[in-house]
Design a protein around this motif. Structure first.
Motif, PDB file in Angstrom:
ATOM      1  N   ASP A 263      78.427 127.062   8.736  1.00  0.00           N
ATOM      2  CA  ASP A 263      77.427 127.780   9.547  1.00  0.00           C
ATOM      3  C   ASP A 263      75.965 127.075  10.052  1.00  0.00           C
ATOM      4  O   ASP A 263      75.765 126.407  11.331  1.00  0.00           O
ATOM      5  N   THR A 264      75.902 126.497   8.993  1.00  0.00           N
ATOM      6  CA  THR A 264      73.883 126.229   9.055  1.00  0.00           C
ATOM      7  C   THR A 264      74.548 124.528  10.017  1.00  0.00           C
ATOM      8  O   THR A 264      73.827 124.061  10.578  1.00  0.00           O
ATOM      9  N   SER A 265      75.767 123.934   8.870  1.00  0.00           N
ATOM     10  CA  SER A 265      76.377 122.510   9.867  1.00  0.00           C
ATOM     11  C   SER A 265      76.888 122.228  11.568  1.00  0.00           C
ATOM     12  O   SER A 265      76.475 121.715  12.183  1.00  0.00           O
ATOM     13  N   ALA A 266      77.218 123.689  11.054  1.00  0.00           N
ATOM     14  CA  ALA A 266      77.917 123.443  12.742  1.00  0.00           C
ATOM     15  C   ALA A 266      77.111 124.122  14.143  1.00  0.00           C
ATOM     16  O   ALA A 266      76.801 123.580  14.706  1.00  0.00           O
ATOM     17  N   MET A 267      75.676 124.898  13.249  1.00  0.00           N
ATOM     18  CA  MET A 267      74.598 125.053  14.042  1.00  0.00           C
ATOM     19  C   MET A 267      74.047 123.717  14.786  1.00  0.00           C
ATOM     20  O   MET A 267      73.472 123.922  15.874  1.00  0.00           O
ATOM     21  N   VAL A 268      74.282 122.488  13.641  1.00  0.00           N
ATOM     22  CA  VAL A 268      73.236 121.517  13.764  1.00  0.00           C
ATOM     23  C   VAL A 268      74.018 120.621  14.693  1.00  0.00           C
ATOM     24  O   VAL A 268      73.704 120.235  16.099  1.00  0.00           O
ATOM     25  N   GLN A 269      75.327 120.976  14.738  1.00  0.00           N
ATOM     26  CA  GLN A 269      76.430 120.468  15.482  1.00  0.00           C
ATOM     27  C   GLN A 269      76.254 120.585  16.642  1.00  0.00           C
ATOM     28  O   GLN A 269      76.653 119.682  18.498  1.00  0.00           O
ATOM     29  N   LEU A 270      76.210 122.191  16.722  1.00  0.00           N
ATOM     30  CA  LEU A 270      76.654 122.854  18.410  1.00  0.00           C
ATOM     31  C   LEU A 270      75.136 122.322  19.243  1.00  0.00           C
ATOM     32  O   LEU A 270      74.955 122.256  20.360  1.00  0.00           O
ATOM     33  N   ALA A 271      73.896 122.647  18.511  1.00  0.00           N
ATOM     34  CA  ALA A 271      72.973 121.718  18.886  1.00  0.00           C
ATOM     35  C   ALA A 271      72.308 120.044  19.147  1.00  0.00           C
ATOM     36  O   ALA A 271      72.222 119.865  21.011  1.00  0.00           O
ATOM     37  N   ASP A 272      73.167 119.728  18.755  1.00  0.00           N
ATOM     38  CA  ASP A 272      73.368 118.223  18.869  1.00  0.00           C
ATOM     39  C   ASP A 272      74.240 118.435  19.891  1.00  0.00           C
ATOM     40  O   ASP A 272      73.351 117.290  21.029  1.00  0.00           O
ATOM     41  N   ALA A 273      75.643 119.194  20.403  1.00  0.00           N
ATOM     42  CA  ALA A 273      76.244 118.793  21.393  1.00  0.00           C
ATOM     43  C   ALA A 273      75.120 119.065  22.567  1.00  0.00           C
ATOM     44  O   ALA A 273      75.499 118.766  23.966  1.00  0.00           O
ATOM     45  N   ALA A 274      74.337 120.113  22.200  1.00  0.00           N
ATOM     46  CA  ALA A 274      73.217 120.505  23.681  1.00  0.00           C
ATOM     47  C   ALA A 274      72.522 119.181  23.876  1.00  0.00           C
ATOM     48  O   ALA A 274      71.574 120.296  24.636  1.00  0.00           O
ATOM     49  N   ASP A 275      72.581 118.275  23.029  1.00  0.00           N
ATOM     50  CA  ASP A 275      71.529 117.475  23.391  1.00  0.00           C
ATOM     51  C   ASP A 275      69.831 118.074  22.853  1.00  0.00           C
ATOM     52  O   ASP A 275      68.260 117.815  23.061  1.00  0.00           O
ATOM     53  N   PHE A 276      69.756 118.920  21.440  1.00  0.00           N
ATOM     54  CA  PHE A 276      69.014 119.579  21.657  1.00  0.00           C
ATOM     55  C   PHE A 276      68.882 119.130  19.738  1.00  0.00           C
ATOM     56  O   PHE A 276      70.010 119.404  18.989  1.00  0.00           O
ATOM     57  N   GLU A 277      67.184 118.726  19.190  1.00  0.00           N
ATOM     58  CA  GLU A 277      67.842 118.318  17.508  1.00  0.00           C
ATOM     59  C   GLU A 277      67.207 119.411  17.311  1.00  0.00           C
ATOM     60  O   GLU A 277      65.964 119.705  17.512  1.00  0.00           O
ATOM     61  N   PHE A 278      67.769 120.365  16.740  1.00  0.00           N
ATOM     62  CA  PHE A 278      67.791 121.476  16.122  1.00  0.00           C
ATOM     63  C   PHE A 278      67.390 121.555  14.230  1.00  0.00           C
ATOM     64  O   PHE A 278      67.499 121.516  13.211  1.00  0.00           O
ATOM     65  N   ARG A 279      65.968 120.886  14.699  1.00  0.00           N
ATOM     66  CA  ARG A 279      65.534 119.640  12.865  1.00  0.00           C
ATOM     67  C   ARG A 279      65.334 121.003  12.094  1.00  0.00           C
ATOM     68  O   ARG A 279      64.945 120.709  10.856  1.00  0.00           O
ATOM     69  N   LEU A 280      64.686 122.725  12.284  1.00  0.00           N
ATOM     70  CA  LEU A 280      64.423 123.384  11.050  1.00  0.00           C
ATOM     71  C   LEU A 280      65.708 123.413  10.418  1.00  0.00           C
ATOM     72  O   LEU A 280      65.822 123.904   9.366  1.00  0.00           O
ATOM     73  N   ILE A 281      66.992 123.391  11.189  1.00  0.00           N
ATOM     74  CA  ILE A 281      68.175 123.812  10.496  1.00  0.00           C
ATOM     75  C   ILE A 281      68.270 122.150   9.484  1.00  0.00           C
ATOM     76  O   ILE A 281      69.320 122.180   8.089  1.00  0.00           O
ATOM     77  N   ARG A 282      68.258 121.409  10.029  1.00  0.00           N
ATOM     78  CA  ARG A 282      68.164 119.940   9.492  1.00  0.00           C
ATOM     79  C   ARG A 282      67.616 120.633   8.321  1.00  0.00           C
ATOM     80  O   ARG A 282      67.679 119.822   7.411  1.00  0.00           O
TER      81      ARG A 282
END
Ligand code: UDX
Length: 435
Positions: A263-282
């Motif tokens: 789920d953490t990997s998927a969250m990073v992907q779905l944020a990327d796809a929405a053009d948002f770099e979710f640094r906290l989860i990375r």
């Protein structure tokens, strides 16, 4: 409460728990799976998932005539369900994106067979937008699709289902979402009725928050090691703050299992796809990867006395291999990740886990010889490394273990043991964030 006719597609730990628990709430449930042998075994009341209370609920449901098992989704739909739950796997596909091919093939199979006004419920963890995509695939104006994420922990799935902190249901059609929420009415849990994307996001947001909490506490434990502070006292002091809470603050060799890494990997992907770099989860994921390496460095220092000492041909006894206690699940187990790094460093590994037999086979288990007795695993070891928090490790005969190891050192990556007991038995005890 209305008794509903329900179909559950998929009898993995989510599907079977959902089916058995809904039957125990009085609903009339038919569960489908594609594995004919499994269907036969379940029909005979045989449950092969290690989940407390599940086998009893399955037996009770069958005996009461409220729970049955059939082969294939199409057969489940013959039951004329008012609600159909999708509980099929959504594995991590290429690049960490959830693979929805099984959901899609079930939808294709039942599309023309679903009764008028049936509600399709997605319980699997799926990317935001899947309910809407499922509606498109179904292309049935009379069939609503809602998202109703599960929050079940392995090892306490039945308890969690019947004692939920909350029920979340989201969909375009309010009446369909209300009908699904009503299935759980007896449980008296707070209910969040929302749209489908919000319901889908709740699951990711909750699991990523839990992972972040653990990465945070593991980093604080590292700081405790460096500053001479005690992590147990620090987390106790933090946890009394109601906004933080005491739960999920236990440091360890990193978090794992079938949900948090996916789920953490998927969250990073779905944020990327929405053009948002979710640094906290990375950063949460990176901290977890480093945590495993840190465990190796702790073992290296303990065994060789040097930060750059060699672990080549050093025999280590690993206590606990599953991703947490109370399960036989090895998926994304932090224990096995640490084992793989220790093996890379040249160590010889013998493992013991109360849930595993020497003949257990798993691709990630190849670097470890599995013993079926902890004393045998510890024989001539240069250190015992506790990797999973099985409570029974506390009551082992640590004096007997001290006699059979080569070096009486225990690296306790779960802060599980009572250090005084280990020391009295002659062990040097090394924990996480403990002065
Ligand atoms: C998790 C979520 O808790 C659940 O709500 C979701 O539906 C599925 O994912 P689960 O995978 O069964 O459940 O495991 P969980 O009990 O959450 O533990 C996850 C990992 O964190 C394990 O590796 C565990 O050992 C570790 N952990 C947990 C800690 O290191 N410290 C803690 O305090 C708690």
């Amino acid at each position: 409460m209305f008794v509903r006719r329900i179909a559950v597609i998929g009898t993995g730990y989510v599907g079977l728990t959902t089916g058995a628990c809904l039957a125990s709430l009085g609903h009339d449930v038919v569960c489908a799976d594609v594995d004919a042998d499994k269907v036969k075994r379940l029909t005979a009341g045989e449950v092969d998932i290690l989940e407390p209370g599940l086998a009893d609920l399955v037996a009770e449901g069958i005996a009461a005539g409220r729970l049955s098992f059939v082969l294939g989704a199409a057969n489940a739909v013959q039951h004329a369900p008012e609600v159909m739950f999708l509980c099929v796997p959504t594995p991590m596909g290429v690049g960490g994106v959830a693979d929805l091919s099984i959901v899609e093939s079930v939808v294709e199979e039942v599309r023309e067979l679903l009764p008028v006004d049936c509600v399709v419920v997605n319980k699997s963890t799926v990317p935001v937008g899947t309910a809407e995509r499922t509606e498109e695939l179904l292309d049935r104006a009379d069939v609503a699709v809602v998202s109703n994420p599960e929050f079940l922990r392995e090892g306490s799935a039945v308890y969690d289902f019947l004692n939920p902190d909350r029920i979340v249901v989201g969909g375009r059609q309010q009446d369909a979402a209300e009908r699904v929420a009503a299935l759980y009415a007896k449980l008296g849990a707070p209910t969040v009725l929302t749209d489908a994307p919000s319901a889908e996001l709740v699951k990711y947001a909750a699991n990523c928050f839990l992972a972040m909490k653990l990465s945070y506490v593991n980093a604080v434990a590292e700081l405790c090691d460096r500053l001479g502070a005690n992590i147990s006292d620090v987390t106790e002091g933090m946890g009394y703050d109601k906004r933080i809470g005491q739960a999920f603050l236990q440091p360890g060799p990193g978090w794992g299992g079938s949900c948090l890494p996916k789920d953490t990997s998927a969250m990073v992907q779905l944020a990327d796809a929405a053009d948002f770099e979710f640094r906290l989860i990375r950063a949460t994921i990176d901290t977890n990867t480093r945590q495993r390496q840190r465990m190796v460095e702790k073992v290296r220092l303990a065994v060789t006395g040097k930060r750059n000492g060699s672990l080549s041909r050093r025999k280590l006894a690993l206590f606990g291999l599953t991703f947490k206690a109370g399960t036989d699940d090895l998926r994304d187990s932090p224990a096995l990740a640490v084992a793989a790094l220790l093996r890379q460093a040249g160590a010889d590994l013998v493992g013991y886990d109360p849930a595993l037999k020497p003949e257990t086979r798993h691709p990630d288990l190849s670097s470890v010889t599995v013993a079926d007795d902890p004393y045998e695993a510890a024989k001539d070891a240069e250190a015992v490394v506790v990797l999973t928090e099985w409570p029974e490790f506390r009551s082992l005969d640590w004096s007997r273990l001290a006699d059979s190891v080569r070096n009486p050192i225990v690296v306790d990556t779960r802060n599980l043991l009572d250090p005084a007991v280990a020391r009295r038995a002659g062990f040097q005890w090394i924990g996480l964030g403990k002065p």
